[in-house]
Motif scaffolding. Structure first.
Motif, PDB file in Angstrom:
ATOM      1  N   LEU A 108      49.452  32.061   3.930  1.00 39.74           N
ATOM      2  CA  LEU A 108      50.439  32.462   4.596  1.00 39.74           C
ATOM      3  C   LEU A 108      51.785  32.936   3.894  1.00 39.74           C
ATOM      4  N   TYR A 109      52.158  32.493   2.757  1.00 35.23           N
ATOM      5  CA  TYR A 109      52.954  32.977   1.790  1.00 35.23           C
ATOM      6  C   TYR A 109      52.436  32.567   0.176  1.00 35.23           C
ATOM      7  N   GLY A 110      53.033  33.246  -0.937  1.00 34.37           N
ATOM      8  CA  GLY A 110      52.450  32.935  -2.006  1.00 34.37           C
ATOM      9  C   GLY A 110      51.345  33.770  -2.486  1.00 34.37           C
ATOM     10  N   LYS A 111      50.676  33.338  -3.690  1.00 37.82           N
ATOM     11  CA  LYS A 111      49.665  33.788  -4.136  1.00 37.82           C
ATOM     12  C   LYS A 111      48.856  32.485  -4.613  1.00 37.82           C
ATOM     13  N   VAL A 112      47.401  32.548  -4.401  1.00 32.06           N
ATOM     14  CA  VAL A 112      46.561  31.565  -5.000  1.00 32.06           C
ATOM     15  C   VAL A 112      45.252  32.248  -5.591  1.00 32.06           C
ATOM     16  N   SER A 113      44.769  31.527  -6.714  1.00 36.65           N
ATOM     17  CA  SER A 113      43.576  32.054  -7.408  1.00 36.65           C
ATOM     18  C   SER A 113      42.608  30.866  -6.582  1.00 36.65           C
ATOM     19  N   ILE A 114      41.396  31.477  -6.195  1.00 39.79           N
ATOM     20  CA  ILE A 114      40.348  30.421  -5.680  1.00 39.79           C
ATOM     21  C   ILE A 114      39.016  30.753  -6.363  1.00 39.79           C
ATOM     22  N   ARG A 115      38.540  29.770  -7.109  1.00 42.28           N
ATOM     23  CA  ARG A 115      37.262  29.795  -7.835  1.00 42.28           C
ATOM     24  C   ARG A 115      36.257  29.203  -6.906  1.00 42.28           C
ATOM     25  N   CYS A 116      35.070  29.737  -6.616  1.00 42.85           N
ATOM     26  CA  CYS A 116      34.034  29.430  -5.681  1.00 42.85           C
ATOM     27  C   CYS A 116      32.800  29.130  -6.439  1.00 42.85           C
ATOM     28  N   PHE A 117      32.201  27.909  -6.226  1.00 36.05           N
ATOM     29  CA  PHE A 117      30.953  27.789  -6.758  1.00 36.05           C
ATOM     30  C   PHE A 117      29.980  27.434  -5.764  1.00 36.05           C
ATOM     31  N   ASP A 118      28.714  27.244  -6.165  1.00 36.49           N
ATOM     32  CA  ASP A 118      27.445  26.959  -5.409  1.00 36.49           C
ATOM     33  C   ASP A 118      26.672  25.914  -6.239  1.00 36.49           C
ATOM     34  N   LEU A 119      26.296  24.695  -5.684  1.00 41.30           N
ATOM     35  CA  LEU A 119      25.419  23.708  -6.270  1.00 41.30           C
ATOM     36  C   LEU A 119      23.863  24.360  -6.346  1.00 41.30           C
ATOM     37  N   LEU A 120      23.276  24.232  -7.612  1.00 35.99           N
ATOM     38  CA  LEU A 120      21.863  24.595  -7.620  1.00 35.99           C
ATOM     39  C   LEU A 120      20.973  23.203  -7.765  1.00 35.99           C
ATOM     40  N   ASP A 121      19.944  23.597  -7.565  1.00 30.77           N
ATOM     41  CA  ASP A 121      18.885  22.578  -7.370  1.00 30.77           C
ATOM     42  C   ASP A 121      19.049  21.627  -8.733  1.00 30.77           C
ATOM     43  N   LYS A 122      18.880  20.330  -8.647  1.00 29.58           N
ATOM     44  CA  LYS A 122      18.967  19.440  -9.978  1.00 29.58           C
ATOM     45  C   LYS A 122      18.092  19.927 -11.063  1.00 29.58           C
ATOM     46  N   PRO A 123      18.468  20.167 -12.031  1.00 29.90           N
ATOM     47  CA  PRO A 123      17.508  20.504 -13.134  1.00 29.90           C
ATOM     48  C   PRO A 123      16.530  19.421 -13.745  1.00 29.90           C
ATOM     49  N   SER A 124      15.673  19.776 -14.426  1.00 28.79           N
ATOM     50  CA  SER A 124      14.752  18.619 -14.987  1.00 28.79           C
ATOM     51  C   SER A 124      15.536  17.790 -15.794  1.00 28.79           C
ATOM     52  N   ASP A 125      14.881  16.765 -16.135  1.00 25.98           N
ATOM     53  CA  ASP A 125      15.443  15.702 -17.366  1.00 25.98           C
ATOM     54  C   ASP A 125      15.437  16.507 -18.650  1.00 25.98           C
ATOM     55  N   GLN A 126      14.282  17.497 -18.679  1.00 22.63           N
ATOM     56  CA  GLN A 126      14.150  17.911 -20.112  1.00 22.63           C
ATOM     57  C   GLN A 126      15.356  19.068 -20.295  1.00 22.63           C
ATOM     58  N   VAL A 127      15.824  19.783 -19.195  1.00 23.19           N
ATOM     59  CA  VAL A 127      16.946  20.723 -19.338  1.00 23.19           C
ATOM     60  C   VAL A 127      18.249  19.837 -19.582  1.00 23.19           C
ATOM     61  N   LYS A 142      25.379  10.655 -16.568  1.00 23.46           N
ATOM     62  CA  LYS A 142      24.490  11.788 -16.505  1.00 23.46           C
ATOM     63  C   LYS A 142      23.808  11.785 -15.120  1.00 23.46           C
ATOM     64  N   ASP A 143      23.875  10.884 -14.500  1.00 24.46           N
ATOM     65  CA  ASP A 143      23.392  10.821 -12.804  1.00 24.46           C
ATOM     66  C   ASP A 143      24.587  11.568 -12.101  1.00 24.46           C
ATOM     67  N   SER A 144      25.502  12.081 -12.581  1.00 27.45           N
ATOM     68  CA  SER A 144      26.663  12.750 -11.692  1.00 27.45           C
ATOM     69  C   SER A 144      26.814  14.101 -12.071  1.00 27.45           C
ATOM     70  N   LEU A 145      25.648  14.640 -13.030  1.00 24.35           N
ATOM     71  CA  LEU A 145      25.493  15.829 -13.550  1.00 24.35           C
ATOM     72  C   LEU A 145      24.857  16.960 -12.624  1.00 24.35           C
ATOM     73  N   ARG A 146      25.474  17.987 -12.148  1.00 19.99           N
ATOM     74  CA  ARG A 146      24.845  19.210 -11.554  1.00 19.99           C
ATOM     75  C   ARG A 146      25.156  20.526 -12.171  1.00 19.99           C
ATOM     76  N   ARG A 147      24.101  21.296 -11.824  1.00 14.52           N
ATOM     77  CA  ARG A 147      23.848  22.608 -12.205  1.00 14.52           C
ATOM     78  C   ARG A 147      24.535  23.446 -11.115  1.00 14.52           C
ATOM     79  N   ALA A 148      25.335  24.549 -11.403  1.00 13.01           N
ATOM     80  CA  ALA A 148      26.031  25.126 -10.356  1.00 13.01           C
ATOM     81  C   ALA A 148      26.128  26.637 -11.011  1.00 13.01           C
TER      82      ALA A 148
END
Length: 251
Positions: A108-127, A142-148
């Motif tokens: 509506l007013y001002g300026k914003v910067s927007i960064r957009c992400f998507d989550l990917l499939d959970k990586p293997s334990d090895q990765v 480590k249980d809260s880790l996600r690839r995006a």
């Protein structure tokens, strides 16, 4: 028809949002022509909205003593919610998701910067084990880790088209003010509802040790693979409330 012309623009937007998302099916959006056509009509209406339509001051009333972010609730149904976010200069809405939801954001007013992400499939334990982070993660994190993947980084002003997110695309985003305060009209469909699996989760982008990151190829050359860590609501972020001063919306 003359009756419709008497409706406020925000009422027209709310009515079109209700039509667009009333029978929304997240799994069918890609091939649902009716939904896409209705969404196009909603985008057209959103492109026209201004602070005057909502009886707001052109540049808001911001103070360093106010919450960094304030929300004006306009309406909510089972299909969608709509309101206005006001951000103080330097404020940020941290990286967060919208599970199974659509979103439309019109500045509506001002300026914003927007960064957009998507989550990917959970990586293997090895990765995960081959990737070293700086600073190192604690074992329980480590249980809260996600690839995006970082899909886009763009600036939006009142002259910009709405920023759109879907359940499948650009579903996570971070919003930062640029050079002063800002405000935007926000539509979420369906609304957040923790009891129905639509809770808001926060994330932070992790840094990896140079040369130690196990890379996964991005789908497009301009997209950037990264690691995210799901976190609680950041300590520096909080959102206050303020009455909506504009025309009433009804169904």
């Amino acid at each position: 028809m003359p009756r419709d012309n008497k409706k406020s623009l925000i009422q027209k937007i709310a009515s079109q949002a209700n039509i667009t998302f009333k029978d929304f099916n997240a799994s069918a959006i890609g091939d649902n022509k009716v939904l896409l056509d209705n969404r196009g009509d909603l985008i057209t209406l959103l492109t026209e909205v201004s602070t005057a339509d909502l009886k707001m001051k052109p540049n808001g009333s911001h103070s360093e003593h106010n919450p960094p972010v304030t929300y004006m609730h306009i309406c909510e149904t089972e299909s969608f919610s709509m309101g206005v976010f006001l951000l103080n200069s330097g404020a940020s809405i941290p990286l967060h998701d919208h599970p199974g939801m659509n979103g439309m954001l019109k500045v509506l007013y001002g300026k914003v910067s927007i960064r957009c992400f998507d989550l990917l499939d959970k990586p293997s334990d090895q990765v995960q084990s081959e990737t070293q982070f700086d600073p190192p993660l604690l074992p329980f994190q480590k249980d809260s880790l996600r690839r995006a993947v970082l899909r886009s980084t763009m600036w939006f002003t009142h002259d910009s088209s709405p920023c759109i997110l879907t359940p499948q695309r650009e579903n996570l985003h971070q919003i930062d003010t640029v050079d002063g305060p800002a405000a935007f009209l926000d539509i979420l469909a369906p609304p957040y509802d923790p009891e129905d699996g639509r809770d808001c989760h926060y994330y932070k982008v992790l840094q990896t040790v140079p040369g130690a990151d196990s890379k996964v190829e991005a789908q497009q050359p301009w997209e950037e693979e990264t690691w995210l860590l799901e976190i609680g609501q950041p300590d520096g972020f909080w959102c206050g409330g303020e009455p909506y001063p504009g025309p009433k919306v009804s169904f």
